[in-house]
Design a protein around this motif. Structure first.
Motif, mmCIF file in Angstrom:
data_model
loop_
_atom_site.group_PDB
_atom_site.id
_atom_site.type_symbol
_atom_site.label_atom_id
_atom_site.label_comp_id
_atom_site.label_asym_id
_atom_site.label_seq_id
_atom_site.Cartn_x
_atom_site.Cartn_y
_atom_site.Cartn_z
ATOM 1 N N VAL A 243 0.764 -1.193 0.068
ATOM 2 C CA VAL A 243 -0.224 0.074 0.031
ATOM 3 C C VAL A 243 0.716 1.108 0.133
ATOM 4 O O VAL A 243 0.591 2.364 -0.674
ATOM 5 C CB VAL A 243 -0.937 0.012 1.089
ATOM 6 C CG1 VAL A 243 -1.912 1.420 1.324
ATOM 7 C CG2 VAL A 243 -1.999 -1.249 0.835
ATOM 8 N N THR A 244 1.840 1.203 0.917
ATOM 9 C CA THR A 244 2.827 2.620 1.090
ATOM 10 C C THR A 244 3.626 2.668 -0.571
ATOM 11 O O THR A 244 3.453 3.896 -0.957
ATOM 12 C CB THR A 244 3.827 2.229 1.917
ATOM 13 O OG1 THR A 244 3.463 1.876 3.483
ATOM 14 C CG2 THR A 244 5.017 3.205 1.817
ATOM 15 N N LEU A 245 3.963 1.701 -1.229
ATOM 16 C CA LEU A 245 4.636 1.734 -2.545
ATOM 17 C C LEU A 245 3.600 2.379 -3.330
ATOM 18 O O LEU A 245 4.041 3.349 -4.321
ATOM 19 C CB LEU A 245 5.084 0.413 -2.954
ATOM 20 C CG LEU A 245 5.851 0.479 -4.302
ATOM 21 C CD1 LEU A 245 7.028 1.283 -4.202
ATOM 22 C CD2 LEU A 245 6.097 -0.834 -4.647
ATOM 23 N N LYS A 246 2.526 1.864 -3.633
ATOM 24 C CA LYS A 246 1.538 2.302 -4.497
ATOM 25 C C LYS A 246 1.034 3.650 -4.185
ATOM 26 O O LYS A 246 0.725 4.455 -5.272
ATOM 27 C CB LYS A 246 0.172 1.465 -4.709
ATOM 28 C CG LYS A 246 0.885 -0.069 -5.222
ATOM 29 C CD LYS A 246 -0.354 -0.886 -5.462
ATOM 30 C CE LYS A 246 0.134 -2.327 -6.086
ATOM 31 N NZ LYS A 246 -0.781 -3.441 -5.746
ATOM 32 N N LEU A 247 0.969 4.160 -2.942
ATOM 33 C CA LEU A 247 0.600 5.415 -2.613
ATOM 34 C C LEU A 247 1.749 6.304 -2.893
ATOM 35 O O LEU A 247 1.547 7.652 -3.664
ATOM 36 C CB LEU A 247 0.441 5.544 -1.233
ATOM 37 C CG LEU A 247 -0.283 6.873 -0.613
ATOM 38 C CD1 LEU A 247 -1.466 6.903 -1.154
ATOM 39 C CD2 LEU A 247 -0.660 6.539 1.058
ATOM 40 N N LEU A 248 2.935 6.013 -2.863
ATOM 41 C CA LEU A 248 4.112 6.737 -3.200
ATOM 42 C C LEU A 248 4.093 6.852 -4.793
ATOM 43 O O LEU A 248 4.378 8.263 -5.237
ATOM 44 C CB LEU A 248 5.562 6.094 -2.995
ATOM 45 C CG LEU A 248 6.169 6.152 -1.511
ATOM 46 C CD1 LEU A 248 7.295 5.186 -1.579
ATOM 47 C CD2 LEU A 248 6.190 7.458 -1.397
ATOM 48 N N LEU B 240 -2.150 -0.044 9.094
ATOM 49 C CA LEU B 240 -2.123 0.342 7.451
ATOM 50 C C LEU B 240 -2.786 1.648 7.544
ATOM 51 O O LEU B 240 -2.047 2.543 6.929
ATOM 52 C CB LEU B 240 -2.881 -0.614 6.975
ATOM 53 C CG LEU B 240 -2.966 -0.710 5.384
ATOM 54 C CD1 LEU B 240 -1.457 -0.414 4.784
ATOM 55 C CD2 LEU B 240 -3.753 -1.853 4.946
ATOM 56 N N GLY B 241 -3.844 2.050 8.259
ATOM 57 C CA GLY B 241 -4.521 3.482 8.096
ATOM 58 C C GLY B 241 -3.438 4.432 8.541
ATOM 59 O O GLY B 241 -3.645 5.676 7.972
ATOM 60 N N ASN B 242 -2.687 4.253 9.583
ATOM 61 C CA ASN B 242 -2.034 5.358 10.219
ATOM 62 C C ASN B 242 -0.941 5.641 9.162
ATOM 63 O O ASN B 242 -0.624 6.728 8.855
ATOM 64 C CB ASN B 242 -1.664 4.806 11.552
ATOM 65 C CG ASN B 242 -0.672 5.820 12.267
ATOM 66 O OD1 ASN B 242 0.476 6.025 12.151
ATOM 67 N ND2 ASN B 242 -1.195 6.454 13.303
ATOM 68 N N VAL B 243 -0.175 4.690 8.805
ATOM 69 C CA VAL B 243 1.020 4.820 7.905
ATOM 70 C C VAL B 243 0.551 5.688 6.484
ATOM 71 O O VAL B 243 0.981 6.527 6.025
ATOM 72 C CB VAL B 243 1.716 3.563 7.500
ATOM 73 C CG1 VAL B 243 2.602 3.675 6.159
ATOM 74 C CG2 VAL B 243 2.467 3.010 8.543
ATOM 75 N N THR B 244 -0.601 5.132 6.203
ATOM 76 C CA THR B 244 -1.464 5.713 4.722
ATOM 77 C C THR B 244 -1.638 7.278 4.965
ATOM 78 O O THR B 244 -1.282 8.077 4.385
ATOM 79 C CB THR B 244 -2.775 5.019 4.551
ATOM 80 O OG1 THR B 244 -2.337 3.735 4.144
ATOM 81 C CG2 THR B 244 -3.284 5.772 3.459
#
Lengths: 348, 348
Positions: A243-248, B240-244
């Motif tokens: 999720v982090t990568l795709k958000l980046l 997951l929500g916090n990091v996002t």
């Protein structure tokens, strides 16, 4: 033919990626003209030969291995696994047999992972190979290379604290050999900086990482630290990393398109925007995280690079060069040593 | 004094937030002049009175409740929990006793959560109240309000599939009443779109969400869909929500500062940048996710709004207005109905 230290042989999945086979062949042709790297092109021979004919490739560095089938970009993991005669399956087998030293594919991620895992042995004591993403950050004082590594980004959905330690060790070995950082820094992606933050997995991983040799543990990182480039290697479980990568990856897009809308509202802003067009294109390129070579899959005894599905020829050239460099710098050997040392320290 | 439908009474933690108490009192003064909302200002009486004296607040709408102590921004959860005489603890108690209808605090998140949980009852059948973040997205066709809800963003680190269903039901009730969307859309944050993606938690949650009443289930979302604004409500476990959320918050910063560096390199770019300065400020404001009012904590029988720690007076005014609107629109009642209906459907 056996490779000398200067010539490396990379197996290239010619049928994988949104722009395959054209972009893959174009990259191969460039590499064959500009470097000493040898290439094993795996895929449909007729298509590969037709595409090669349109380039001025150096034929002496290129060999073709025919494959009848290919994993499709939208195959499910199970569909991909059953394609035993696919280009990526045969390319992985060629690497396992020593016909090439590394595998590069821009195809279906699950397919690349599974076909590599089926035939290429894991490094001793590594339970789970990890998919690492290379992404650009602000420059860090101790690291001239403006890239950082984020892993795992989707190969391992259920992780143990020990898996996260292995990810850190593997990522640090990669950073040390590829970015030439003498002692890489590692951070754990979490919801706050304090050591007791997060769920049980993250708290236990924190304790293991703090005691580990082979890298400098920076402690917990928060989401905002990811694009800032605080450390060389960020470790996290696969869902969080994905999720982090795709958000980046979407970050630049969203800000630039908001900018387009805003800057259209006033005449002086429209003029400013026009003057800045070159700068904006450069900025867009800087934040296009998908154009940066490939994502190494770490933990196998051979180098496997998963290039982005959207890779163009330039991104694929970078991926091939990174694969050759990883072979030359013996990244797999460094990982084996790092994991061995970490296990020995834990056993004490 | 009992509130009429037009006058709402909000308890305001005056000691919480990076800019407290000045920004909080400034917001309170504005609200007292511009709206019919009544305020219970909780905190150090001397400081509150001194700050109020510097404003032209409408005293008729303001009451002060003295608190000797305050939760500090960098208190750990355990330190915060022990401050039973803190402003946020007394403000929560005032809401529980009916002296005010909603609580607004820009203070320590763990402190706000714990003191609310200690005295304000949970809505029947809700196991875990959730912290929801309101963030701006691109406009969606069916929703004129350019905001979406992401929950949970850190209150619940270990979630069950049923918790994720409750988050969806609560988020949809909030969106329906606050953004006036007749049938909110909900997405599950995951590593891919297919229903079988993700770990066991996410696969089970998918099945529950697909069968639930009360909202339109859009299916799985990927990281890149978060800033794009594909749905009204995104649900995910707390880590997951916090990091996002924190990645979203840093997004604008990083792209704007990269832009600053790039745009300095050529004279025509510097001129363009100068002409665009107003537009860039506007863009920076658009992507400053911390300036958007507050994050509702859903699942209590009373409205609790956690404003961002960095909130200025304008952000706090927005948070107070949102709290009053949530009371007026009976968001808690809508959540209770939604959860009851979801449980009834599950039992069938």
């Amino acid at each position: 033919m056996p490779s000398t230290p200067a010539t490396r042989r990379i197996a290239l999945d010619c049928m994988g990626g949104d722009l395959a086979p054209a972009a893959v062949i174009e990259a191969a042709a460039q590499i064959s003209r500009q470097t000493a790297i040898e290439l094993l092109l795996v895929g449909d021979r007729a298509q590969i030969e037709a595409a090669l004919a349109r380039t001025s490739a150096n034929a002496a560095q290129i060999e073709i291995l025919h494959a009848d089938d290919a994993v499709h970009m939208n195959d499910t993991a199970w569909q991909a696994a059953r394609r035993l005669q696919s280009s990526v399956a045969l390319a992985a087998a060629a690497v396992a047999e020593g016909r090439a030293e590394a595998l590069v594919s821009a195809g279906n991620t699950a397919g690349t992972l599974m076909h590599a895992a089926r035939v290429i042995p894991r490094i001793a004591q590594i339970e789970r190979p990890a998919l690492a993403a290379v992404y650009p950050t602000r420059p860090r004082p101790h690291n001239p290379d403006p890239f950082a590594l984020l892993l795992d980004v989707g190969a391992n959905l259920n992780c143990t604290p020990e898996d996260l330690l292995d990810f850190a060790t593997m990522g640090a070995a990669y950073a040390a050999r590829i970015s030439k950082v003498s002692r890489p820094t590692v951070g754990l992606l979490n919801i706050g900086e304090e050591p007791n933050k997060g769920d049980e997995l993250l708290r236990k991983a924190y304790a293991l990482l703090a005691a580990a040799p082979g890298f400098e543990f920076h402690g917990n990182l928060e989401g905002r630290d990811v694009p800032r480039g605080v450390v060389d290697v960020i470790v996290c479980p696969g869902v969080l990393g994905n999720v982090t990568l795709k958000l980046l990856e979407s970050m630049g897009d969203v800000v630039l398109s908001l900018g387009e809308e805003v800057f259209r509202r006033k005449a002086s802003w429209r003029v400013g925007r026009w003057l800045l067009r070159g700068g904006i294109a450069r900025l867009a390129n800087l934040v296009d995280y998908s154009s940066y070579g490939g994502a190494p899959i770490l933990g196998f005894e051979k180098i496997v690079i998963k290039a982005h599905g959207r890779s163009n020829a330039r991104a694929l050239e970078n991926a091939i060069k990174v694969a050759a460099k990883a072979v030359r710098e013996d990244v797999c050997g460094a990982i084996a040593c790092g994991v061995h040392e970490a296990r020995r320290r834990q056993a004490q």
